[in-house]
Design an enzyme around this catalytic site. Structure first.
Site, PDB file in Angstrom:
ATOM      1  N   SER A 119       0.813  -1.212   0.000  1.00  0.00           N
ATOM      2  CA  SER A 119       0.000   0.000   0.000  1.00  0.00           C
ATOM      3  C   SER A 119       0.848   1.265   0.000  1.00  0.00           C
ATOM      4  O   SER A 119       0.301   2.366  -0.038  1.00  0.00           O
ATOM      5  CB  SER A 119      -0.942  -0.001   1.213  1.00  0.00           C
ATOM      6  N   HIS A 140      -2.509  -2.938  -5.950  1.00  0.00           N
ATOM      7  CA  HIS A 140      -2.985  -2.552  -4.619  1.00  0.00           C
ATOM      8  C   HIS A 140      -4.507  -2.683  -4.558  1.00  0.00           C
ATOM      9  O   HIS A 140      -5.240  -1.825  -5.035  1.00  0.00           O
ATOM     10  CB  HIS A 140      -2.549  -1.116  -4.301  1.00  0.00           C
ATOM     11  N   GLU A 152      -5.487  -0.380  -7.575  1.00  0.00           N
ATOM     12  CA  GLU A 152      -4.521   0.656  -7.913  1.00  0.00           C
ATOM     13  C   GLU A 152      -3.309  -0.053  -8.523  1.00  0.00           C
ATOM     14  O   GLU A 152      -2.665  -0.865  -7.856  1.00  0.00           O
ATOM     15  CB  GLU A 152      -4.137   1.403  -6.633  1.00  0.00           C
ATOM     16  N   ASN A 190      -3.309   6.237  -0.676  1.00  0.00           N
ATOM     17  CA  ASN A 190      -2.860   6.492   0.693  1.00  0.00           C
ATOM     18  C   ASN A 190      -2.238   7.870   0.873  1.00  0.00           C
ATOM     19  O   ASN A 190      -2.204   8.392   1.986  1.00  0.00           O
ATOM     20  CB  ASN A 190      -1.885   5.397   1.139  1.00  0.00           C
TER      21      ASN A 190
END
Length: 283
Positions: A119, A140, A152, A190
């Site tokens: 992540s 991800h 992702e 993130n």
């Protein structure tokens, strides 16, 4: 290249979810972890998820049995020897990932793509420990994997267009929407999300408001389905701390500096839902 067999490294919440979706796609799927107890626990959770789908009329018992039948338990990385796509979903620790990717690079066939569900850790750095950096990519997935539509897709510096295209098509076959981004600390998701969660923890630390109030502001005022404190407990506070540390080190920007309260919770072993206690108490 046609993907026929997938191996998922890690049978935890994320790895188990990825293995479930892989098997639902119709691929033979190897579910690996370091011991059989962890593997069996992961497969039991998949069974529970599928049973819920059966009870809701989303699939039949025969379909459930067929999906479970495509999942092979494993405690040996050597089982990567005939896989087309290997997806790593283990702890956010580069040293551990480095060891695993070196082994996978040695074992997996030359055509195999090595993907990481990291992540936040740099895909280029992970790829550099292998002799096939052109075939290393980030996938991800979001939690819970069987429900969330996004993948992702992170291209490392050496990732080829061909490998990206294969992974993009594989993501679509899995019922996901692939969204690509460059290999930067925290990627897109993130880099945005963890700043919000961290700020909520700073507010909690400073006594601005209790967690329930912070969450209600974001749910009722900003139309978020889940507040940042509740979401933090779902993700895992240890995971959040690891991601923030990667971004703080990568950018050197104080906006990514983890809240002291977050560090305190992690040191206490209060990691969220998975331990029964985090910002909220689940016991």
């Amino acid at each position: 290249m046609e993907i026929k067999k997938v191996m998922v490294i890690g049978a935890g919440q994320m790895g188990g979810g990825i293995a479930q979706v892989s098997a639902q796609t119709g691929w033979e799927t190897v579910q690996y972890d370091i011991n059989m107890d962890l593997v069996n626990k992961g497969i039991a959770l998949i069974d529970k998820n599928l049973s819920r789908n059966v009870s809701k009329g989303k699939m039949t018992e025969d379909e459930k049995a067929a999906i479970l039948g495509r999942i092979k338990p494993s405690v040996s990385l050597e089982d990567a020897a005939d896989c087309d796509l290997i997806i790593e979903a283990i702890v956010e620790n580069f040293a551990i990932k480095e060891k695993v990717f070196k082994e996978l690079d040695r074992i997996a066939p030359p055509h195999a793509i090595l993907a990481s569900n990291t992540s936040s850790l740099p895909i280029t750095q992970i790829a550099a420990v292998t002799k096939r950096p052109d075939k290393v990519i980030g996938m991800h997935f979001m939690n819970p994997v069987p429900v969330m539509k996004l993948v992702e897709v992170i291209r490392g510096l050496a990732t080829t267009d061909e490998v990206y295209k294969i992974v993009e098509e594989a993501s679509i076959k899995m019922g996901k929407v692939p969204v690509w981004c460059k290999d930067v600390p925290g990627f897109i998701s993130n880099r945005v999300l963890q700043v919000m969660i961290n700020e909520a923890l700073w507010e909690l630390y400073e006594g601005v408001a209790p967690a329930e109030n912070i969450d209600n502001i974001m749910k009722l005022g900003m139309n978020h389905p889940m507040g940042p404190c509740e979401l933090a407990d779902l993700i895992g506070l240890d995971t959040i701390l690891s991601i923030l540390n990667v971004m703080y080190d990568g950018y050197g920007d104080p906006k990514y500096r983890p809240s002291p309260l977050l560090k305190q919770y992690v040191n206490a072993g209060w990691l969220g839902r998975k331990t029964g206690k985090g910002i909220f108490d689940y016991k």
